[in-house]
Design a protein around this motif. Structure first.
Motif, short mmCIF file in Angstrom:
data_model
loop_
_atom_site.label_atom_id
_atom_site.label_comp_id
_atom_site.label_asym_id
_atom_site.label_seq_id
_atom_site.Cartn_x
_atom_site.Cartn_y
_atom_site.Cartn_z
N LEU A 9 1.05 -0.77 -0.22
CA LEU A 9 -0.21 -0.13 0.18
C LEU A 9 0.80 1.09 0.48
N ARG A 10 2.04 1.37 0.87
CA ARG A 10 3.18 2.13 0.66
C ARG A 10 3.79 2.77 -0.71
N ILE A 11 3.94 1.44 -1.15
CA ILE A 11 4.84 1.35 -2.24
C ILE A 11 3.34 2.59 -3.31
N LEU A 12 2.39 1.69 -4.01
CA LEU A 12 1.42 2.35 -4.37
C LEU A 12 0.47 3.85 -4.83
N GLN A 13 0.54 3.95 -2.87
CA GLN A 13 0.17 4.84 -2.97
C GLN A 13 1.18 6.24 -3.09
N SER A 14 2.39 6.05 -3.78
CA SER A 14 3.27 6.62 -3.65
C SER A 14 3.43 7.21 -5.36
N ASP A 15 3.58 6.03 -5.60
CA ASP A 15 3.79 5.93 -7.38
C ASP A 15 2.63 4.44 -7.65
N ALA A 16 1.49 4.44 -8.03
CA ALA A 16 0.91 3.66 -8.61
C ALA A 16 1.26 2.98 -9.96
N ARG A 17 1.56 3.37 -10.79
CA ARG A 17 2.23 3.56 -11.42
C ARG A 17 3.95 2.54 -11.72
N ARG A 18 3.87 2.21 -10.81
CA ARG A 18 5.23 1.59 -10.98
C ARG A 18 4.50 -0.42 -11.34
N THR A 19 6.12 -0.93 -11.60
CA THR A 19 5.49 -2.32 -12.50
C THR A 19 5.97 -3.22 -11.30
N ASN A 20 4.76 -4.61 -11.25
CA ASN A 20 5.17 -5.52 -10.39
C ASN A 20 6.19 -5.87 -10.24
N ARG A 21 6.92 -5.96 -11.13
CA ARG A 21 8.30 -6.48 -10.86
C ARG A 21 9.07 -5.97 -10.25
N GLU A 22 9.41 -4.23 -10.37
CA GLU A 22 9.69 -3.29 -9.52
C GLU A 22 9.50 -3.45 -8.20
N MET A 23 8.29 -3.21 -8.14
CA MET A 23 7.37 -3.50 -6.27
C MET A 23 7.95 -5.64 -5.51
N ALA A 24 7.92 -6.36 -6.17
CA ALA A 24 8.91 -7.03 -5.40
C ALA A 24 9.64 -7.64 -5.43
N ALA A 25 10.71 -6.81 -6.66
CA ALA A 25 12.59 -6.18 -6.34
C ALA A 25 12.74 -5.84 -4.94
N GLU A 26 11.81 -4.74 -5.03
CA GLU A 26 12.03 -3.60 -3.83
C GLU A 26 11.29 -4.04 -3.17
N LEU A 27 10.63 -5.53 -2.32
CA LEU A 27 9.83 -6.21 -0.82
C LEU A 27 11.10 -7.46 -0.77
N GLY A 28 11.22 -7.54 -2.13
CA GLY A 28 12.27 -8.96 -2.07
C GLY A 28 11.59 -10.18 -2.06
N ILE A 29 10.19 -10.32 -2.19
CA ILE A 29 9.26 -11.06 -3.29
C ILE A 29 9.10 -11.78 -3.88
N ALA A 30 8.73 -11.90 -4.66
CA ALA A 30 7.99 -13.17 -5.80
C ALA A 30 7.35 -12.34 -6.69
N PRO A 31 7.53 -11.93 -8.07
CA PRO A 31 6.54 -11.68 -8.67
C PRO A 31 4.63 -11.32 -8.54
N SER A 32 5.00 -13.48 -8.62
CA SER A 32 3.95 -13.61 -9.03
C SER A 32 3.16 -13.59 -7.22
N THR A 33 3.78 -13.26 -6.00
CA THR A 33 3.26 -13.15 -4.82
C THR A 33 2.61 -11.68 -4.65
N CYS A 34 3.83 -11.10 -5.33
CA CYS A 34 3.69 -9.67 -5.33
C CYS A 34 1.70 -9.34 -6.04
N LEU A 35 1.60 -9.87 -7.14
CA LEU A 35 0.90 -9.70 -8.10
C LEU A 35 -0.65 -10.52 -7.34
N GLU A 36 -0.42 -11.51 -6.76
CA GLU A 36 -1.70 -11.92 -6.08
C GLU A 36 -2.06 -11.05 -4.86
#
Length: 149
Positions: A9-36
């Motif tokens: 939520l913190r990431i999306l509220q600061s920039d909702a245009r970030r890609t799923n892969r970028e957010m997953a990498a920042e959080l240290g999780i798999a892209p599929s986990t992030c998407l889910e």
């Protein structure tokens, strides 16, 4: 809501245009986990939508005001209809039903003082209004991020 949901939520509220892969990498999780997790936040209603933030000055609506509106007691049954009417006005940014001296507070953005005057006078013509007052907003600070407690 857990720590991962809060971080997303913190990431999306600061920039909702970030890609799923970028957010997953920042959080240290798999892209599929992030998407889910994001899909789950939408399904649970935690994320209610995405939008573009607009600079009011850039669209020539730099004057903001709060309009306090008191309805006639016999018109309170039509409060929902009145609220919908005000929300359809292009000048309206937000509408609040409140307790106290007023029934509604409308946050509006207009071009200038003349446009505010015209809006208030147009609203004052409505039969359901008992009292209307406006206050010019000199500064407006809007929080764009809200994290769970």
């Amino acid at each position: 809501m857990d720590e991962l949901d809060t971080a997303l939520l913190r990431i999306l509220q600061s920039d909702a245009r970030r890609t799923n892969r970028e957010m997953a990498a920042e959080l240290g999780i798999a892209p599929s986990t992030c998407l889910e997790r994001i899909r789950s936040l939408r399904e649970r209603g935690v994320i209610s939508g995405y939008h573009a933030a607009v600079d009011l000055k850039a669209i020539d609506r730099s004057m903001q005001a709060i309009i306090s509106i008191k309805l006639r007691p016999q018109a309170m049954a039509a409060a929902t209809t009145f609220q919908a009417y005000v929300m359809r006005l292009p000048q309206t940014l937000d509408m609040f039903m409140v307790s106290g001296a007023s029934d509604f507070l409308a946050h509006v953005a207009v071009k200038d003082a003349q446009a505010l005057r015209d809006l208030v006078l147009d609203l004052a013509k409505r039969q359901e209004i008992a009292d209307i007052r406006s206050s010019v907003v000199f500064e407006h600070h809007h929080r764009t991020t809200v994290l769970p407690l």
